[in-house]
Design a protein around this motif. Structure first.
Motif, mmCIF file in Angstrom:
data_model
loop_
_atom_site.group_PDB
_atom_site.id
_atom_site.type_symbol
_atom_site.label_atom_id
_atom_site.label_comp_id
_atom_site.label_asym_id
_atom_site.label_seq_id
_atom_site.Cartn_x
_atom_site.Cartn_y
_atom_site.Cartn_z
ATOM 1 N N HIS A 1 0.812 -1.217 0.000
ATOM 2 C CA HIS A 1 0.000 0.000 0.000
ATOM 3 C C HIS A 1 0.843 1.262 0.000
ATOM 4 O O HIS A 1 0.486 2.273 -0.614
ATOM 5 N N HIS A 2 1.970 1.237 0.720
ATOM 6 C CA HIS A 2 2.687 2.492 0.956
ATOM 7 C C HIS A 2 4.139 2.498 0.495
ATOM 8 O O HIS A 2 4.825 3.499 0.653
ATOM 9 N N LEU A 3 4.623 1.407 -0.091
ATOM 10 C CA LEU A 3 5.975 1.386 -0.641
ATOM 11 C C LEU A 3 5.891 1.343 -2.157
ATOM 12 O O LEU A 3 5.514 0.338 -2.750
ATOM 13 N N VAL A 4 6.252 2.456 -2.789
ATOM 14 C CA VAL A 4 6.058 2.599 -4.228
ATOM 15 C C VAL A 4 6.838 1.558 -5.016
ATOM 16 O O VAL A 4 6.359 1.016 -6.012
ATOM 17 N N ASP A 5 8.082 1.253 -4.587
ATOM 18 C CA ASP A 5 8.939 0.356 -5.357
ATOM 19 C C ASP A 5 8.799 -1.104 -4.934
ATOM 20 O O ASP A 5 9.553 -1.959 -5.370
ATOM 21 N N TYR A 6 7.811 -1.393 -4.108
ATOM 22 C CA TYR A 6 7.651 -2.751 -3.582
ATOM 23 C C TYR A 6 6.859 -3.578 -4.589
ATOM 24 O O TYR A 6 5.731 -3.250 -4.939
ATOM 25 N N LYS A 7 7.430 -4.661 -5.066
ATOM 26 C CA LYS A 7 6.750 -5.523 -6.020
ATOM 27 C C LYS A 7 5.719 -6.378 -5.292
ATOM 28 O O LYS A 7 5.883 -6.730 -4.140
ATOM 29 N N PHE A 8 4.665 -6.724 -6.006
ATOM 30 C CA PHE A 8 3.632 -7.549 -5.398
ATOM 31 C C PHE A 8 4.190 -8.940 -5.114
ATOM 32 O O PHE A 8 4.609 -9.642 -6.032
ATOM 33 N N PRO A 9 4.196 -9.356 -3.845
ATOM 34 C CA PRO A 9 4.711 -10.682 -3.502
ATOM 35 C C PRO A 9 3.610 -11.746 -3.605
ATOM 36 O O PRO A 9 2.429 -11.418 -3.755
ATOM 37 N N TYR A 10 3.997 -12.991 -3.535
ATOM 38 C CA TYR A 10 3.047 -14.110 -3.444
ATOM 39 C C TYR A 10 1.972 -14.065 -4.536
ATOM 40 O O TYR A 10 0.782 -14.256 -4.270
ATOM 41 N N VAL A 11 2.393 -13.812 -5.783
ATOM 42 C CA VAL A 11 1.397 -13.651 -6.851
ATOM 43 C C VAL A 11 0.616 -14.936 -7.113
ATOM 44 O O VAL A 11 -0.573 -14.892 -7.446
ATOM 45 N N VAL A 12 1.263 -16.088 -6.969
ATOM 46 C CA VAL A 12 0.556 -17.357 -7.174
ATOM 47 C C VAL A 12 -0.422 -17.596 -6.023
ATOM 48 O O VAL A 12 -1.565 -18.014 -6.244
ATOM 49 N N LEU A 13 -0.001 -17.323 -4.800
ATOM 50 C CA LEU A 13 -0.893 -17.447 -3.648
ATOM 51 C C LEU A 13 -2.122 -16.563 -3.822
ATOM 52 O O LEU A 13 -3.262 -17.012 -3.628
ATOM 53 N N ALA A 14 -1.914 -15.303 -4.182
ATOM 54 C CA ALA A 14 -3.045 -14.384 -4.376
ATOM 55 C C ALA A 14 -3.983 -14.902 -5.468
ATOM 56 O O ALA A 14 -5.211 -14.808 -5.338
ATOM 57 N N SER A 15 -3.409 -15.474 -6.518
ATOM 58 C CA SER A 15 -4.236 -15.993 -7.614
ATOM 59 C C SER A 15 -5.024 -17.227 -7.203
ATOM 60 O O SER A 15 -6.165 -17.427 -7.633
ATOM 61 N N ARG A 16 -4.420 -18.075 -6.349
ATOM 62 C CA ARG A 16 -5.162 -19.245 -5.872
ATOM 63 C C ARG A 16 -6.302 -18.814 -4.943
ATOM 64 O O ARG A 16 -7.350 -19.466 -4.903
ATOM 65 N N LEU A 17 -6.112 -17.739 -4.202
ATOM 66 C CA LEU A 17 -7.200 -17.203 -3.380
ATOM 67 C C LEU A 17 -8.307 -16.659 -4.277
ATOM 68 O O LEU A 17 -9.501 -16.855 -3.999
ATOM 69 N N ILE A 18 -7.938 -15.984 -5.354
ATOM 70 C CA ILE A 18 -8.919 -15.482 -6.316
ATOM 71 C C ILE A 18 -9.712 -16.640 -6.918
ATOM 72 O O ILE A 18 -10.932 -16.573 -7.073
ATOM 73 N N ASP A 19 -9.022 -17.730 -7.245
ATOM 74 C CA ASP A 19 -9.701 -18.920 -7.766
ATOM 75 C C ASP A 19 -10.653 -19.507 -6.721
ATOM 76 O O ASP A 19 -11.770 -19.928 -7.048
ATOM 77 N N TYR A 20 -10.209 -19.553 -5.473
ATOM 78 C CA TYR A 20 -11.016 -20.147 -4.402
ATOM 79 C C TYR A 20 -12.368 -19.436 -4.276
ATOM 80 O O TYR A 20 -13.400 -20.087 -4.076
ATOM 81 N N PHE A 21 -12.341 -18.116 -4.402
ATOM 82 C CA PHE A 21 -13.579 -17.346 -4.251
ATOM 83 C C PHE A 21 -14.362 -17.237 -5.554
ATOM 84 O O PHE A 21 -15.347 -16.509 -5.636
ATOM 85 N N LYS A 22 -13.886 -17.951 -6.580
ATOM 86 C CA LYS A 22 -14.597 -18.024 -7.862
ATOM 87 C C LYS A 22 -14.835 -16.638 -8.471
ATOM 88 O O LYS A 22 -15.923 -16.341 -8.999
ATOM 89 N N VAL A 23 -13.807 -15.808 -8.374
ATOM 90 C CA VAL A 23 -13.851 -14.512 -9.065
ATOM 91 C C VAL A 23 -13.879 -14.765 -10.568
ATOM 92 O O VAL A 23 -13.223 -15.691 -11.073
#
Length: 218
Positions: A171-193
């Motif tokens: 949220h507050h670190l401009v140069d911070y890359k999004f971590p755990y992209v696969v984890l976040a995507s599996r959560l998105i799949d779980y909620f059937k987005v």
């Protein structure tokens, strides 16, 4: 990251990760949704109990203790943060215990170059996968050393709270890359987005710790 391969090469750190139930998380790979992951992080928020909330494509997501255990096999037990670290941790002693030559004179900055192959792999694992950061990968931080101490001492850590804290840094670190992209995507799949119109990306082979990379760290 193939922990079985490292075990076959004689490394012990996969056993340390398994004892903390981190194996599933650090070995996650596959497809992810770049745009939806960004939305997930922009909308992410959490409460003190470690429950994570987000909204993606109008669908509210609540990631609670039950879901953390189902998706990555992690529970909410253990030391909640480094401030609760049991008595016995010493930064310099921990670092010396990782050195090829524990008797060398230490510089002001604690680097990765002087570490054993085993501990280099551990630090690499922290800085790129488990507790990723955008810079200073060649430097061993106090947080790195506390995690080493936790793993080697068998202290149960509440990894969920640590992971959530890292997620919220986006949220507050401009140069911070999004971590755990696969984890976040599996959560998105779980909620059937709805992902019917989303572009898929893949974790790159270069992001895995291969045999060649492990040799370069020796």
């Amino acid at each position: 990251m193939d922990l079985e391969w490292f075990s076959q090469q004689g490394f012990n750190f996969p056993n340390l990760l398994e004892a903390q139930r981190l194996s599933k998380l650090v070995q996650m790979k596959g497809t992810f949704y770049p745009k939806l992951v960004k939305v997930f992080y922009i909308c992410a928020r959490a409460n003190l109990e470690g429950n994570l909330f987000s909204t993606v494509n109008g669908l509210d997501m609540i990631i609670d203790a039950i879901l953390w255990k189902e998706i990555v096999s992690l529970d909410m037990g253990g030391v909640r943060n480094f401030d609760e670290m049991p008595v016995g941790y010493n930064k310099i002693q921990t670092y010396r215990g990782m050195l090829l030559d524990p008797a060398i004179n230490l510089r002001n900055r604690l680097g990765v170059g002087e570490l054993t192959a085993e501990d280099k792999m551990l630090v690499y694992l922290f800085t790129y996968i488990l507790t990723p950061r955008s810079s200073n990968h060649a430097q061993v931080t106090d947080d790195d050393l506390q995690i080493v101490y936790v793993l080697k001492s068998g202290i149960k850590m509440n990894w969920v709270l640590l992971i959530v804290d890292i997620m919220l840094k986006c949220h507050h670190l401009v140069d911070y890359k999004f971590p755990y992209v696969v984890l976040a995507s599996r959560l998105i799949d779980y909620f059937k987005v709805d992902v019917s119109n989303e572009i898929l990306d893949f974790t790159k082979a270069s992001s895995e710790i291969t045999e060649g990379i492990s040799r370069s760290l020796e």
